[in-house]
Design a protein around this motif. Structure first.
Motif, PDB file in Angstrom:
ATOM      1  N   GLY A 160       0.799  -1.217   0.000  1.00  0.00           N
ATOM      2  CA  GLY A 160       0.000   0.000   0.000  1.00  0.00           C
ATOM      3  C   GLY A 160       0.833   1.269   0.000  1.00  0.00           C
ATOM      4  N   LEU A 161       2.050   1.188  -0.540  1.00  0.00           N
ATOM      5  CA  LEU A 161       2.978   2.317  -0.487  1.00  0.00           C
ATOM      6  C   LEU A 161       3.233   2.946  -1.846  1.00  0.00           C
ATOM      7  N   LEU A 162       2.479   2.544  -2.850  1.00  0.00           N
ATOM      8  CA  LEU A 162       2.760   2.991  -4.205  1.00  0.00           C
ATOM      9  C   LEU A 162       2.582   4.494  -4.365  1.00  0.00           C
ATOM     10  N   SER A 163       1.543   5.037  -3.761  1.00  0.00           N
ATOM     11  CA  SER A 163       1.297   6.473  -3.878  1.00  0.00           C
ATOM     12  C   SER A 163       2.420   7.280  -3.232  1.00  0.00           C
ATOM     13  N   VAL A 164       2.815   6.865  -2.033  1.00  0.00           N
ATOM     14  CA  VAL A 164       3.912   7.554  -1.339  1.00  0.00           C
ATOM     15  C   VAL A 164       5.208   7.415  -2.120  1.00  0.00           C
ATOM     16  N   ALA A 165       5.467   6.207  -2.630  1.00  0.00           N
ATOM     17  CA  ALA A 165       6.681   5.960  -3.409  1.00  0.00           C
ATOM     18  C   ALA A 165       6.699   6.823  -4.664  1.00  0.00           C
ATOM     19  N   GLY A 166       5.535   6.995  -5.295  1.00  0.00           N
ATOM     20  CA  GLY A 166       5.451   7.832  -6.480  1.00  0.00           C
ATOM     21  C   GLY A 166       5.754   9.287  -6.175  1.00  0.00           C
ATOM     22  N   THR A 167       5.240   9.782  -5.065  1.00  0.00           N
ATOM     23  CA  THR A 167       5.510  11.167  -4.658  1.00  0.00           C
ATOM     24  C   THR A 167       7.002  11.382  -4.423  1.00  0.00           C
ATOM     25  N   ILE A 168       7.629  10.421  -3.743  1.00  0.00           N
ATOM     26  CA  ILE A 168       9.071  10.525  -3.481  1.00  0.00           C
ATOM     27  C   ILE A 168       9.854  10.430  -4.784  1.00  0.00           C
ATOM     28  N   ALA A 169       9.432   9.535  -5.671  1.00  0.00           N
ATOM     29  CA  ALA A 169      10.119   9.385  -6.960  1.00  0.00           C
ATOM     30  C   ALA A 169      10.096  10.691  -7.745  1.00  0.00           C
ATOM     31  N   ARG A 170       8.961  11.355  -7.781  1.00  0.00           N
ATOM     32  CA  ARG A 170       8.861  12.618  -8.513  1.00  0.00           C
ATOM     33  C   ARG A 170       9.760  13.688  -7.895  1.00  0.00           C
ATOM     34  N   ALA A 171       9.882  13.662  -6.569  1.00  0.00           N
ATOM     35  CA  ALA A 171      10.772  14.634  -5.902  1.00  0.00           C
ATOM     36  C   ALA A 171      12.224  14.388  -6.275  1.00  0.00           C
ATOM     37  N   PHE A 172      12.629  13.123  -6.310  1.00  0.00           N
ATOM     38  CA  PHE A 172      14.022  12.819  -6.658  1.00  0.00           C
ATOM     39  C   PHE A 172      14.314  13.113  -8.127  1.00  0.00           C
ATOM     40  N   PHE A 213      11.099   4.717 -13.136  1.00  0.00           N
ATOM     41  CA  PHE A 213      10.083   3.709 -13.437  1.00  0.00           C
ATOM     42  C   PHE A 213       8.839   3.930 -12.582  1.00  0.00           C
ATOM     43  N   ILE A 214       9.030   4.130 -11.271  1.00  0.00           N
ATOM     44  CA  ILE A 214       7.893   4.336 -10.368  1.00  0.00           C
ATOM     45  C   ILE A 214       7.164   5.630 -10.709  1.00  0.00           C
ATOM     46  N   LYS A 215       7.917   6.672 -11.025  1.00  0.00           N
ATOM     47  CA  LYS A 215       7.306   7.949 -11.427  1.00  0.00           C
ATOM     48  C   LYS A 215       6.429   7.742 -12.650  1.00  0.00           C
ATOM     49  N   GLN A 266       5.095   4.949 -13.866  1.00  0.00           N
ATOM     50  CA  GLN A 266       3.957   4.069 -13.627  1.00  0.00           C
ATOM     51  C   GLN A 266       2.853   4.752 -12.827  1.00  0.00           C
ATOM     52  N   THR A 267       3.228   5.487 -11.804  1.00  0.00           N
ATOM     53  CA  THR A 267       2.213   6.133 -10.972  1.00  0.00           C
ATOM     54  C   THR A 267       1.569   7.311 -11.691  1.00  0.00           C
ATOM     55  N   GLU A 268       2.317   7.989 -12.556  1.00  0.00           N
ATOM     56  CA  GLU A 268       1.731   9.071 -13.340  1.00  0.00           C
ATOM     57  C   GLU A 268       0.735   8.526 -14.339  1.00  0.00           C
ATOM     58  N   ASP A 269       1.046   7.387 -14.966  1.00  0.00           N
ATOM     59  CA  ASP A 269       0.113   6.750 -15.897  1.00  0.00           C
ATOM     60  C   ASP A 269      -1.181   6.386 -15.185  1.00  0.00           C
ATOM     61  N   SER A 270      -1.052   5.908 -13.919  1.00  0.00           N
ATOM     62  CA  SER A 270      -2.235   5.537 -13.141  1.00  0.00           C
ATOM     63  C   SER A 270      -3.124   6.756 -12.902  1.00  0.00           C
ATOM     64  N   HIS A 271      -2.513   7.892 -12.598  1.00  0.00           N
ATOM     65  CA  HIS A 271      -3.277   9.109 -12.348  1.00  0.00           C
ATOM     66  C   HIS A 271      -4.014   9.554 -13.602  1.00  0.00           C
ATOM     67  N   VAL A 272      -3.342   9.437 -14.757  1.00  0.00           N
ATOM     68  CA  VAL A 272      -3.956   9.833 -16.026  1.00  0.00           C
ATOM     69  C   VAL A 272      -5.186   8.964 -16.306  1.00  0.00           C
ATOM     70  N   MET A 273      -5.049   7.650 -16.092  1.00  0.00           N
ATOM     71  CA  MET A 273      -6.154   6.731 -16.356  1.00  0.00           C
ATOM     72  C   MET A 273      -7.345   7.046 -15.449  1.00  0.00           C
ATOM     73  N   ILE A 274      -7.089   7.327 -14.189  1.00  0.00           N
ATOM     74  CA  ILE A 274      -8.158   7.634 -13.231  1.00  0.00           C
ATOM     75  C   ILE A 274      -8.871   8.936 -13.630  1.00  0.00           C
ATOM     76  N   ASP A 275      -8.052   9.934 -14.017  1.00  0.00           N
ATOM     77  CA  ASP A 275      -8.636  11.220 -14.410  1.00  0.00           C
ATOM     78  C   ASP A 275      -9.489  11.079 -15.659  1.00  0.00           C
ATOM     79  N   SER A 276      -9.010  10.257 -16.605  1.00  0.00           N
ATOM     80  CA  SER A 276      -9.750  10.045 -17.838  1.00  0.00           C
ATOM     81  C   SER A 276     -11.068   9.348 -17.579  1.00  0.00           C
ATOM     82  N   ALA A 277     -11.036   8.360 -16.661  1.00  0.00           N
ATOM     83  CA  ALA A 277     -12.248   7.619 -16.322  1.00  0.00           C
ATOM     84  C   ALA A 277     -13.275   8.526 -15.671  1.00  0.00           C
ATOM     85  N   GLY A 278     -12.752   9.495 -14.895  1.00  0.00           N
ATOM     86  CA  GLY A 278     -13.675  10.402 -14.231  1.00  0.00           C
ATOM     87  C   GLY A 278     -14.329  11.343 -15.227  1.00  0.00           C
TER      88      GLY A 278
END
Length: 391
Positions: free
Chosen positions: A308-320, A375-377, A379-391
């Motif tokens: 359950g750490l993917l979101s946090v990991a993505g945020t950290i990845a984008r910062a790095f 890679f994590i950045k 993947q998690t960005e793609d997930s956000h795009v898909m969710i936004d598109s679905a909405g």
């Protein structure tokens, strides 16, 4: 075909060793402080001068902990022969204190254990045909070490030590301290991921931090270049000017990727029948490296997702990534995430890595595997795009 490849093809193809630590790299670059401390400890054991510290090595996966200790163990056996004993184990062999005591007593000796399950539950074993029923004693590990060291000094290496049972870790640390107070020639080495600090912290043996602690991170650029270039010299192979440095940078000086790049470059070299590794070979090897790295990234992604750490990991990845994968102060990461529990779990996994190199530096985090951040950045960005598109 060029004679060098006729005679040395297999040597070239097996020269570099990306894997699970089961093989020692052809040249173990860097790690000077770790090597020096281990070698001095072995020397002092032989001279009957007991070291006053355990050796604790921890760092993210893929940084060569197992390879380092395997190399040091081989050298100690080669230098001192039968005059010193080097035992190597993992938590899977010593799940309880009772099993650890039994293992220390009989590993490599003329003992025939009864079925493992029986030995673990009832403490029974056979020695020279005679059954003995173990009587539990709080100082059993200490007695086992004392008996084992009666004839020769003992170096005990516990790899993957972050997986030690809390009670077993406590009993082992207490026994190590006790026998060393008696000047018993015993040297304990523990190696594991950053989670090893949590394991030792939970053990009621607060003195563990008095051991010699070695955080094992990535290599320097120079050390990475040496890891690539020195193994190929005896085989009459060389790098074109600046190419070894380019490869080391592409590998982010990460030991596992250094070995992976070396292996893929050797495949290109054999196919081309050339003796100089040039830019064209780097281009040819890169897709193979990326494919193998992608397998590792997928495993890490799944691990983070399961926790359950993917979101946090993505945020950290984008910062790095925004910081060019340079270290970020600990306080900045704490402020960015706001959940110290998640940060600590990511640190224990080796996703991020806290390493204070000099007293002048601020305490900071750096990526355990820099290229994983991209890679994590992604993947998690793609997930956000898909969710936004679905909405």
């Amino acid at each position: 075909m060029n004679d060098i490849f006729d005679e040395r093809k297999n040597d070239l193809l097996t020269l570099f060793t990306p894997g699970d630590g089961g093989q020692i790299p052809p040249y173990l670059a860097g790690r000077k402080s770790e090597k020096k401390f281990f070698e001095l400890s072995a020397y002092m054991l032989m001279k009957k001068h007991q070291r006053t510290q355990n050796m604790i090595v921890f760092g993210p996966r893929g940084n060569g902990k197992t390879s380092l200790l395997d190399n040091l163990a081989v050298k100690a056996r080669k230098q001192y022969g039968e005059d010193i004993e080097v035992l190597w184990t993992t938590p899977s062999e010593i799940r309880t204190s009772e099993k650890l005591e039994h293992w220390i007593k009989f590993e490599g000796r003329n003992a025939t254990p009864v079925v493992q399950e029986i030995a673990g539950k009832a403490g029974a074993w056979l020695v020279k045909g005679k059954a003995n029923l173990k009587i539990e004693r709080p100082d059993g590990i200490k007695i086992a070490i004392r008996e084992r060291c009666a004839s020769k000094p003992l170096i005990l290496i516990v790899d993957e030590a972050h997986r030690l049972n809390e009670t077993t870790a406590e009993d082992l640390l207490n026994a190590s301290q006790a026998v060393r107070r008696e000047s018993i020639p015993f040297f304990l080495v523990l190696a594991g991921t950053p989670g090893l600090m949590k394991t030792l912290g939970q053990a009621e043996a607060s003195f563990w931090e008095r051991g010699k602690v070695f955080p094992l991170g990535r290599l320097s650029l120079q050390e990475s270049v040496e890891a690539l270039t020195k193994p190929i010299v005896p085989l009459s192979i060389s790098f074109a000017k600046g190419v070894a440095e380019e490869v080391a940078c592409k590998a982010h000086c990460y030991p596992f990727f250094i070995q992976l790049w070396g292996q893929c470059l050797m495949e290109e070299l054999v196919d081309s029948e050339q003796t100089v590794i040039g830019p064209e070979m780097v281009l040819g090897a890169e897709p193979k490296v990326k494919a193998r790295a992608h397998q590792m990234y997928t495993i890490r992604y799944t691990e983070l997702d399961d926790l359950g750490l993917l979101s946090v990991a993505g945020t950290i990845a984008r910062a790095f990534i925004a910081n060019d994968n340079n270290p970020i102060p600990t306080v900045a990461i704490d402020k960015l995430i706001g959940d110290k529990g998640s940060i600590k779990t990511l640190e224990n996994l080796g996703y991020i890595w806290r390493l204070l190199r000099t007293p002048e530096e601020k305490l900071s985090y750096e990526p355990g595997i820099p290229s994983l951040m991209g890679f994590i950045k992604e993947q998690t960005e793609d997930s956000h795009v898909m969710i936004d598109s679905a909405g």
